[in-house]
Write a protein that holds these residues in place. Sequence first.
Motif, short mmCIF file in Angstrom:
data_model
loop_
_atom_site.label_atom_id
_atom_site.label_comp_id
_atom_site.label_asym_id
_atom_site.label_seq_id
_atom_site.Cartn_x
_atom_site.Cartn_y
_atom_site.Cartn_z
N ALA A 1 7.78 -14.38 13.15
CA ALA A 1 6.77 -13.34 13.01
C ALA A 1 5.56 -13.88 12.27
CB ALA A 1 7.34 -12.15 12.25
N ASP A 2 4.38 -13.44 12.70
CA ASP A 2 3.16 -13.71 11.95
C ASP A 2 3.14 -12.84 10.69
OD1 ASP A 2 2.02 -15.54 13.92
OD2 ASP A 2 1.74 -13.75 15.15
N LEU A 3 3.61 -11.60 10.85
CA LEU A 3 3.69 -10.65 9.74
C LEU A 3 5.06 -9.99 9.72
CD1 LEU A 3 0.44 -8.45 9.85
CD2 LEU A 3 1.01 -10.16 8.14
N ASP A 4 5.60 -9.85 8.53
CA ASP A 4 6.79 -9.02 8.31
C ASP A 4 6.30 -7.78 7.57
OD1 ASP A 4 9.57 -10.00 9.01
OD2 ASP A 4 8.73 -11.82 8.13
N ILE A 5 6.58 -6.61 8.14
CA ILE A 5 6.16 -5.35 7.55
C ILE A 5 7.40 -4.53 7.25
CG2 ILE A 5 4.94 -3.18 7.95
CD1 ILE A 5 2.97 -4.73 9.70
N THR A 6 7.49 -4.05 6.01
CA THR A 6 8.60 -3.21 5.59
C THR A 6 8.07 -1.87 5.13
OG1 THR A 6 9.84 -5.17 4.87
CG2 THR A 6 10.61 -3.05 4.05
N LEU A 7 8.64 -0.82 5.66
CA LEU A 7 8.31 0.55 5.24
C LEU A 7 9.49 1.09 4.46
CD1 LEU A 7 6.83 1.24 8.64
CD2 LEU A 7 5.64 2.04 6.62
N GLU A 8 9.20 1.61 3.26
CA GLU A 8 10.25 2.13 2.39
C GLU A 8 9.87 3.51 1.88
OE1 GLU A 8 12.03 -1.52 -0.02
OE2 GLU A 8 9.85 -1.35 -0.28
N TYR A 9 10.89 4.36 1.73
CA TYR A 9 10.69 5.68 1.13
C TYR A 9 10.40 5.51 -0.36
CZ TYR A 9 13.04 7.64 5.23
OH TYR A 9 13.39 7.99 6.50
N VAL A 10 9.40 6.24 -0.85
CA VAL A 10 9.15 6.34 -2.29
C VAL A 10 8.76 7.79 -2.54
CG1 VAL A 10 7.71 5.62 -4.22
CG2 VAL A 10 8.43 3.94 -2.53
N VAL B 1 0.85 -1.19 0.00
CA VAL B 1 0.00 0.00 0.00
C VAL B 1 0.89 1.24 0.00
CG1 VAL B 1 -1.78 1.28 1.28
CG2 VAL B 1 -1.79 -1.22 1.30
N GLU B 2 0.51 2.21 -0.82
CA GLU B 2 1.22 3.48 -0.84
C GLU B 2 0.69 4.36 0.28
OE1 GLU B 2 1.70 7.22 -3.87
OE2 GLU B 2 1.61 5.20 -4.75
N LEU B 3 1.60 4.99 1.02
CA LEU B 3 1.26 5.89 2.13
C LEU B 3 1.78 7.28 1.77
CD1 LEU B 3 2.38 3.53 5.02
CD2 LEU B 3 0.06 3.83 4.15
N LYS B 4 0.88 8.24 1.59
CA LYS B 4 1.27 9.56 1.10
C LYS B 4 2.02 10.39 2.13
CE LYS B 4 -2.46 9.80 -2.17
NZ LYS B 4 -3.78 10.28 -2.48
N ILE C 1 4.23 0.63 2.21
CA ILE C 1 4.27 -0.40 3.25
C ILE C 1 4.00 -1.74 2.58
CG2 ILE C 1 1.83 -0.06 3.87
CD1 ILE C 1 2.68 -0.72 6.79
N ASN C 2 4.86 -2.69 2.84
CA ASN C 2 4.71 -4.05 2.33
C ASN C 2 4.50 -4.98 3.50
OD1 ASN C 2 5.36 -3.66 -0.60
ND2 ASN C 2 7.26 -2.87 0.29
N LEU C 3 3.42 -5.75 3.45
CA LEU C 3 3.10 -6.70 4.52
C LEU C 3 3.16 -8.10 3.94
CD1 LEU C 3 0.84 -4.12 4.55
CD2 LEU C 3 0.57 -5.07 6.82
N VAL C 4 3.84 -9.00 4.64
CA VAL C 4 3.97 -10.38 4.21
C VAL C 4 3.56 -11.29 5.36
CG1 VAL C 4 5.55 -12.17 3.38
CG2 VAL C 4 5.87 -9.80 2.64
N ALA C 5 2.59 -12.16 5.08
CA ALA C 5 2.12 -13.14 6.07
C ALA C 5 3.03 -14.36 6.04
CB ALA C 5 0.69 -13.54 5.78
N GLU D 1 2.55 11.13 6.84
CA GLU D 1 2.54 10.60 8.20
C GLU D 1 1.14 10.19 8.64
OE1 GLU D 1 3.51 12.01 12.78
OE2 GLU D 1 4.54 13.02 11.13
N SER D 2 0.13 11.00 8.31
CA SER D 2 -1.23 10.66 8.75
C SER D 2 -1.72 9.38 8.06
CB SER D 2 -2.19 11.82 8.52
OG SER D 2 -2.29 12.13 7.16
N ALA D 3 -1.32 9.15 6.82
CA ALA D 3 -1.68 7.90 6.13
C ALA D 3 -0.99 6.70 6.79
CB ALA D 3 -1.31 7.98 4.65
N THR D 4 0.21 6.92 7.30
CA THR D 4 0.95 5.85 7.99
C THR D 4 0.25 5.51 9.31
OG1 THR D 4 3.01 6.65 6.99
CG2 THR D 4 3.23 5.18 8.88
N VAL D 5 -0.16 6.53 10.05
CA VAL D 5 -0.89 6.31 11.30
C VAL D 5 -2.22 5.61 11.01
CG1 VAL D 5 -2.06 7.45 13.24
CG2 VAL D 5 0.22 8.21 12.54
N LEU D 6 -2.92 6.05 9.98
CA LEU D 6 -4.21 5.45 9.62
C LEU D 6 -4.05 3.97 9.25
CD1 LEU D 6 -7.25 5.74 9.13
CD2 LEU D 6 -6.71 6.50 6.80
N MET D 7 -2.98 3.65 8.54
CA MET D 7 -2.72 2.24 8.20
C MET D 7 -2.49 1.43 9.47
SD MET D 7 -2.64 0.21 5.70
CE MET D 7 -2.00 -1.34 5.16
N GLY D 8 -1.79 2.00 10.44
CA GLY D 8 -1.62 1.34 11.73
C GLY D 8 -2.95 1.12 12.43
#
Length: 155
Positions: free
Chosen positions: A120-129, A6-9, A135-139, A11-18
Amino acid sequence: MNQLSVELKDESATVLMGNKLSQAVKTGAIIYLHGDLGAGKTTFTRGVIQGLGHKGNVKSPTYTLVEPYELNSVNAYHFDLYRLGDPEELEFMGIRDYFELNSLCLIEWPERGAGILPEADLDITLEYVDAGRVINLVANNPKGLSILALLEQQI
Protein backbone atom coordinates in the motif's frame (compact mmCIF):
# COMPACT_ATOMS: atom_id res chain seq x y z
CA MET A 1 6.28 13.41 8.12
CA ASN A 2 4.92 9.99 7.23
CA GLN A 3 1.86 10.04 9.53
CA LEU A 4 -1.24 12.14 9.95
CA SER A 5 -4.02 11.79 12.52
CA VAL A 6 -7.32 13.69 12.33
CA GLU A 7 -10.39 13.64 14.55
CA LEU A 8 -13.67 13.08 12.68
CA LYS A 9 -16.74 14.24 14.62
CA ASP A 10 -19.39 12.47 12.55
CA GLU A 11 -20.29 10.78 9.28
CA SER A 12 -20.20 14.03 7.28
CA ALA A 13 -16.68 14.77 8.58
CA THR A 14 -15.65 11.26 7.45
CA VAL A 15 -17.07 11.87 3.96
CA LEU A 16 -15.39 15.29 3.82
CA MET A 17 -12.03 13.74 4.75
CA GLY A 18 -12.51 11.28 1.88
CA ASN A 19 -13.24 14.24 -0.44
CA LYS A 20 -10.01 15.91 0.65
CA LEU A 21 -8.01 12.74 0.08
CA SER A 22 -9.47 12.43 -3.43
CA GLN A 23 -7.95 15.81 -4.27
CA ALA A 24 -4.54 14.67 -3.02
CA VAL A 25 -4.54 11.45 -5.07
CA LYS A 26 -3.44 12.71 -8.49
CA THR A 27 -2.24 9.63 -10.34
CA GLY A 28 -3.87 6.78 -8.48
CA ALA A 29 -2.70 4.89 -5.42
CA ILE A 30 -3.07 1.73 -3.41
CA ILE A 31 -4.77 2.45 -0.11
CA TYR A 32 -5.43 -0.09 2.62
CA LEU A 33 -8.37 0.65 4.92
CA HIS A 34 -8.28 -0.81 8.43
CA GLY A 35 -10.85 -0.68 11.21
CA ASP A 36 -13.55 -2.63 12.97
CA LEU A 37 -16.90 -3.35 11.37
CA GLY A 38 -18.84 -0.09 11.22
CA ALA A 39 -15.76 2.08 11.80
CA GLY A 40 -16.44 4.13 8.67
CA LYS A 41 -14.28 2.53 5.96
CA THR A 42 -17.07 2.51 3.36
CA THR A 43 -18.25 5.97 4.42
CA PHE A 44 -14.72 7.30 3.93
CA THR A 45 -14.48 5.53 0.56
CA ARG A 46 -17.78 7.13 -0.49
CA GLY A 47 -16.19 10.52 0.17
CA VAL A 48 -13.17 9.63 -1.95
CA ILE A 49 -15.20 8.26 -4.88
CA GLN A 50 -17.66 11.17 -4.83
CA GLY A 51 -14.75 13.60 -4.53
CA LEU A 52 -13.43 12.17 -7.79
CA GLY A 53 -16.72 13.06 -9.51
CA HIS A 54 -18.94 9.97 -9.09
CA LYS A 55 -22.58 11.06 -8.75
CA GLY A 56 -24.29 7.78 -7.85
CA ASN A 57 -24.32 5.55 -4.81
CA VAL A 58 -21.14 4.08 -3.38
CA LYS A 59 -22.02 0.74 -1.88
CA SER A 60 -19.94 -1.77 -0.01
CA PRO A 61 -18.72 -4.56 -2.29
CA THR A 62 -18.97 -7.11 0.53
CA TYR A 63 -20.46 -9.79 -1.71
CA THR A 64 -18.91 -8.86 -5.05
CA LEU A 65 -15.40 -8.20 -3.59
CA VAL A 66 -14.86 -5.24 -5.93
CA GLU A 67 -16.91 -2.31 -7.18
CA PRO A 68 -15.39 -0.43 -10.16
CA TYR A 69 -15.84 3.29 -10.85
CA GLU A 70 -14.67 4.62 -14.21
CA LEU A 71 -14.10 8.32 -13.63
CA ASN A 72 -12.61 11.08 -15.76
CA SER A 73 -9.29 11.35 -13.96
CA VAL A 74 -8.76 7.82 -12.66
CA ASN A 75 -10.23 4.34 -12.55
CA ALA A 76 -11.20 3.67 -8.94
CA TYR A 77 -11.77 0.24 -7.44
CA HIS A 78 -13.32 -0.33 -4.03
CA PHE A 79 -12.47 -3.74 -2.61
CA ASP A 80 -14.00 -5.34 0.48
CA LEU A 81 -12.19 -8.56 1.33
CA TYR A 82 -14.13 -9.28 4.53
CA ARG A 83 -15.78 -12.42 3.12
CA LEU A 84 -12.67 -13.65 1.30
CA GLY A 85 -12.01 -17.25 2.29
CA ASP A 86 -8.47 -17.60 0.92
CA PRO A 87 -6.09 -15.00 -0.58
CA GLU A 88 -5.65 -17.30 -3.58
CA GLU A 89 -9.23 -16.45 -4.61
CA LEU A 90 -7.87 -13.03 -5.59
CA GLU A 91 -5.68 -14.64 -8.23
CA PHE A 92 -8.74 -16.32 -9.76
CA MET A 93 -10.54 -12.98 -10.07
CA GLY A 94 -7.54 -11.41 -11.84
CA ILE A 95 -6.68 -9.04 -8.99
CA ARG A 96 -3.38 -7.94 -10.54
CA ASP A 97 -5.22 -6.40 -13.51
CA TYR A 98 -6.75 -3.76 -11.20
CA PHE A 99 -3.41 -2.37 -10.05
CA GLU A 100 -2.52 -0.24 -13.06
CA LEU A 101 -0.40 2.91 -12.75
CA ASN A 102 -3.38 5.30 -12.85
CA SER A 103 -5.76 3.18 -10.76
CA LEU A 104 -6.97 4.10 -7.31
CA CYS A 105 -7.49 0.94 -5.28
CA LEU A 106 -9.19 1.30 -1.90
CA ILE A 107 -9.04 -2.01 -0.07
CA GLU A 108 -11.03 -2.84 3.06
CA TRP A 109 -9.76 -5.79 5.13
CA PRO A 110 -6.44 -6.01 3.22
CA GLU A 111 -4.99 -8.50 5.69
CA ARG A 112 -7.28 -11.11 4.12
CA GLY A 113 -5.33 -10.71 0.86
CA ALA A 114 -1.90 -11.00 2.48
CA GLY A 115 0.76 -12.35 0.14
CA ILE A 116 -1.23 -11.47 -2.98
CA LEU A 117 -1.87 -7.74 -2.70
CA PRO A 118 0.86 -5.25 -3.61
CA GLU A 119 2.26 -2.89 -0.97
CA ALA A 120 0.00 0.00 0.00
CA ASP A 121 1.04 3.57 -0.65
CA LEU A 122 -1.10 4.55 2.36
CA ASP A 123 -2.40 2.60 5.32
CA ILE A 124 -5.50 4.24 6.77
CA THR A 125 -7.03 3.18 10.08
CA LEU A 126 -10.40 4.39 11.33
CA GLU A 127 -11.05 3.99 15.05
CA TYR A 128 -13.96 4.81 17.33
CA VAL A 129 -13.26 7.57 19.85
CA ASP A 130 -16.24 8.51 22.01
CA ALA A 131 -19.07 9.52 19.63
CA GLY A 132 -16.70 10.21 16.73
CA ARG A 133 -13.73 8.62 15.05
CA VAL A 134 -10.06 9.21 14.51
CA ILE A 135 -8.46 8.57 11.14
CA ASN A 136 -4.77 7.70 11.08
CA LEU A 137 -2.92 7.80 7.77
CA VAL A 138 0.55 6.31 7.34
CA ALA A 139 2.64 6.73 4.19
CA ASN A 140 4.67 3.66 3.19
CA ASN A 141 6.65 5.03 0.23
CA PRO A 142 7.38 8.25 -1.71
CA LYS A 143 3.96 8.22 -3.42
CA GLY A 144 2.26 7.92 -0.04
CA LEU A 145 4.40 10.76 1.33
CA SER A 146 3.40 12.96 -1.60
CA ILE A 147 -0.30 12.23 -1.02
CA LEU A 148 0.01 13.03 2.70
CA ALA A 149 1.83 16.30 1.96
CA LEU A 150 -0.95 17.39 -0.42
CA LEU A 151 -3.63 16.32 2.07
CA GLU A 152 -2.04 18.29 4.91
CA GLN A 153 -2.29 21.44 2.80
CA GLN A 154 -6.08 21.00 2.67
CA ILE A 155 -6.69 20.40 6.35
